[in-house]
Write a protein that holds these residues in place. Sequence first.
Motif, PDB file in Angstrom:
ATOM      1  N   ALA A  51       6.894  16.740  -7.060  1.00  0.00           N
ATOM      2  CA  ALA A  51       5.845  17.328  -6.218  1.00  0.00           C
ATOM      3  C   ALA A  51       5.916  16.654  -4.861  1.00  0.00           C
ATOM      4  N   THR A  52       5.950  17.450  -3.828  1.00  0.00           N
ATOM      5  CA  THR A  52       6.065  16.966  -2.441  1.00  0.00           C
ATOM      6  C   THR A  52       7.163  15.919  -2.283  1.00  0.00           C
ATOM      7  N   GLY A  53       8.313  16.180  -2.913  1.00  0.00           N
ATOM      8  CA  GLY A  53       9.470  15.304  -2.765  1.00  0.00           C
ATOM      9  C   GLY A  53       9.459  14.047  -3.615  1.00  0.00           C
ATOM     10  N   GLN A  54       8.405  13.839  -4.398  1.00  0.00           N
ATOM     11  CA  GLN A  54       8.293  12.640  -5.236  1.00  0.00           C
ATOM     12  C   GLN A  54       8.327  13.036  -6.717  1.00  0.00           C
ATOM     13  N   PRO A  55       8.935  12.212  -7.555  1.00  0.00           N
ATOM     14  CA  PRO A  55       8.916  12.517  -8.991  1.00  0.00           C
ATOM     15  C   PRO A  55       7.498  12.408  -9.551  1.00  0.00           C
ATOM     16  N   LEU A  56       7.191  13.260 -10.522  1.00  0.00           N
ATOM     17  CA  LEU A  56       5.885  13.182 -11.178  1.00  0.00           C
ATOM     18  C   LEU A  56       5.825  11.949 -12.059  1.00  0.00           C
ATOM     19  N   GLY A  57       4.639  11.367 -12.145  1.00  0.00           N
ATOM     20  CA  GLY A  57       4.431  10.228 -13.017  1.00  0.00           C
ATOM     21  C   GLY A  57       4.229  10.667 -14.451  1.00  0.00           C
ATOM     22  N   SER A  58       4.215   9.704 -15.343  1.00  0.00           N
ATOM     23  CA  SER A  58       4.036  10.019 -16.766  1.00  0.00           C
ATOM     24  C   SER A  58       2.633  10.543 -17.059  1.00  0.00           C
ATOM     25  N   ASP A  59       1.703  10.353 -16.133  1.00  0.00           N
ATOM     26  CA  ASP A  59       0.334  10.851 -16.317  1.00  0.00           C
ATOM     27  C   ASP A  59       0.067  12.094 -15.466  1.00  0.00           C
ATOM     28  N   GLU A  60       1.130  12.849 -15.148  1.00  0.00           N
ATOM     29  CA  GLU A  60       0.994  14.094 -14.409  1.00  0.00           C
ATOM     30  C   GLU A  60       1.652  15.213 -15.217  1.00  0.00           C
ATOM     31  N   TYR A  61       1.003  16.376 -15.252  1.00  0.00           N
ATOM     32  CA  TYR A  61       1.415  17.461 -16.131  1.00  0.00           C
ATOM     33  C   TYR A  61       1.543  18.759 -15.347  1.00  0.00           C
ATOM     34  N   VAL A  62       2.356  19.665 -15.882  1.00  0.00           N
ATOM     35  CA  VAL A  62       2.546  20.973 -15.278  1.00  0.00           C
ATOM     36  C   VAL A  62       2.228  22.023 -16.339  1.00  0.00           C
ATOM     37  N   ILE A  63       1.251  22.850 -16.032  1.00  0.00           N
ATOM     38  CA  ILE A  63       0.819  23.923 -16.922  1.00  0.00           C
ATOM     39  C   ILE A  63       1.144  25.257 -16.254  1.00  0.00           C
ATOM     40  N   SER A  64       1.768  26.129 -16.984  1.00  0.00           N
ATOM     41  CA  SER A  64       2.044  27.481 -16.513  1.00  0.00           C
ATOM     42  C   SER A  64       1.088  28.402 -17.276  1.00  0.00           C
ATOM     43  N   ALA A  65       0.329  29.217 -16.567  1.00  0.00           N
ATOM     44  CA  ALA A  65      -0.703  30.026 -17.232  1.00  0.00           C
ATOM     45  C   ALA A  65      -0.684  31.467 -16.745  1.00  0.00           C
ATOM     46  N   ASP A  66      -1.039  32.358 -17.649  1.00  0.00           N
ATOM     47  CA  ASP A  66      -1.133  33.777 -17.307  1.00  0.00           C
ATOM     48  C   ASP A  66      -1.915  34.499 -18.382  1.00  0.00           C
ATOM     49  N   GLU A  67      -2.106  35.780 -18.155  1.00  0.00           N
ATOM     50  CA  GLU A  67      -2.840  36.612 -19.106  1.00  0.00           C
ATOM     51  C   GLU A  67      -2.098  37.915 -19.307  1.00  0.00           C
ATOM     52  N   GLU A 118      -7.327  15.522 -24.275  1.00  0.00           N
ATOM     53  CA  GLU A 118      -6.313  14.584 -23.808  1.00  0.00           C
ATOM     54  C   GLU A 118      -4.925  15.163 -24.036  1.00  0.00           C
ATOM     55  N   PRO A 119      -3.975  14.853 -23.216  1.00  0.00           N
ATOM     56  CA  PRO A 119      -3.991  13.889 -22.127  1.00  0.00           C
ATOM     57  C   PRO A 119      -4.463  14.468 -20.788  1.00  0.00           C
ATOM     58  N   TYR A 120      -4.794  15.748 -20.764  1.00  0.00           N
ATOM     59  CA  TYR A 120      -5.109  16.428 -19.504  1.00  0.00           C
ATOM     60  C   TYR A 120      -6.432  15.969 -18.901  1.00  0.00           C
ATOM     61  N   ALA A 121      -7.409  15.647 -19.745  1.00  0.00           N
ATOM     62  CA  ALA A 121      -8.723  15.242 -19.245  1.00  0.00           C
ATOM     63  C   ALA A 121      -8.651  13.972 -18.404  1.00  0.00           C
ATOM     64  N   SER A 122      -7.777  13.052 -18.763  1.00  0.00           N
ATOM     65  CA  SER A 122      -7.700  11.791 -18.021  1.00  0.00           C
ATOM     66  C   SER A 122      -6.420  11.673 -17.190  1.00  0.00           C
ATOM     67  N   ALA A 123      -5.687  12.768 -17.054  1.00  0.00           N
ATOM     68  CA  ALA A 123      -4.439  12.737 -16.277  1.00  0.00           C
ATOM     69  C   ALA A 123      -4.726  12.514 -14.798  1.00  0.00           C
ATOM     70  N   LYS A 124      -3.757  11.949 -14.098  1.00  0.00           N
ATOM     71  CA  LYS A 124      -3.882  11.781 -12.652  1.00  0.00           C
ATOM     72  C   LYS A 124      -3.950  13.150 -11.985  1.00  0.00           C
ATOM     73  N   ARG A 125      -2.980  14.023 -12.312  1.00  0.00           N
ATOM     74  CA  ARG A 125      -2.982  15.397 -11.800  1.00  0.00           C
ATOM     75  C   ARG A 125      -2.441  16.332 -12.878  1.00  0.00           C
ATOM     76  N   VAL A 126      -3.009  17.532 -12.902  1.00  0.00           N
ATOM     77  CA  VAL A 126      -2.509  18.600 -13.765  1.00  0.00           C
ATOM     78  C   VAL A 126      -2.296  19.805 -12.861  1.00  0.00           C
ATOM     79  N   PHE A 127      -1.036  20.161 -12.678  1.00  0.00           N
ATOM     80  CA  PHE A 127      -0.694  21.301 -11.835  1.00  0.00           C
ATOM     81  C   PHE A 127      -0.771  22.574 -12.674  1.00  0.00           C
TER      82      PHE A 127
END
Length: 152
Positions: free
Chosen positions: A8-24, A95-104
């Motif tokens: 993200a923004t040229g930096q690797p994501l940390g272990s407490d950062e997640y990526v969620i893909s969502a749709d309906e 968890e782990p999303y509730a206490s994550a640094k960022r969830v994209f």
Amino acid sequence: MDLYARHATGQPLGSDEYVISADEKTSSQARCRCHPTLAPGQARAMRVNHTYGRGGALAYLAAYDVHHAHVFGRTEPRTGIDPFMNLVTQVMSQEPYASAKRVFWIVDNGSSHRGQKAIDRLTNAFPNAVMVHTPVHASWTNQVEIFEPPRV
């Protein structure tokens, strides 16, 4: 595409950062077989009745943690802002999303999560959530579209 590669923004994501893909997926027919399937028996093939009853149209909503292969799903009577936020709450309240640094949250430009109002609504409800829209007419970059929900 960087988020799928854990950047993200040229930096690797940390272990407490997640990526969620969502749709309906809208207006999927809930169907059930009129007669139970019979298991194969001695000298008899499995019997599956071809007729089914319609249970009305439902909206399937899904969220996919693209780096941990975890799928969240729900059905709602219709799509919209409230059903989408119900899905977000379902994911972000555990968890782990509730206490994550960022969830994209990668979403397309559907009406229930389009524009700055949707970004603000998500951030107000969950300050660690970051909404990222796919380019217009490029929903194919949303990885949750590969998920086919089970039929009811």
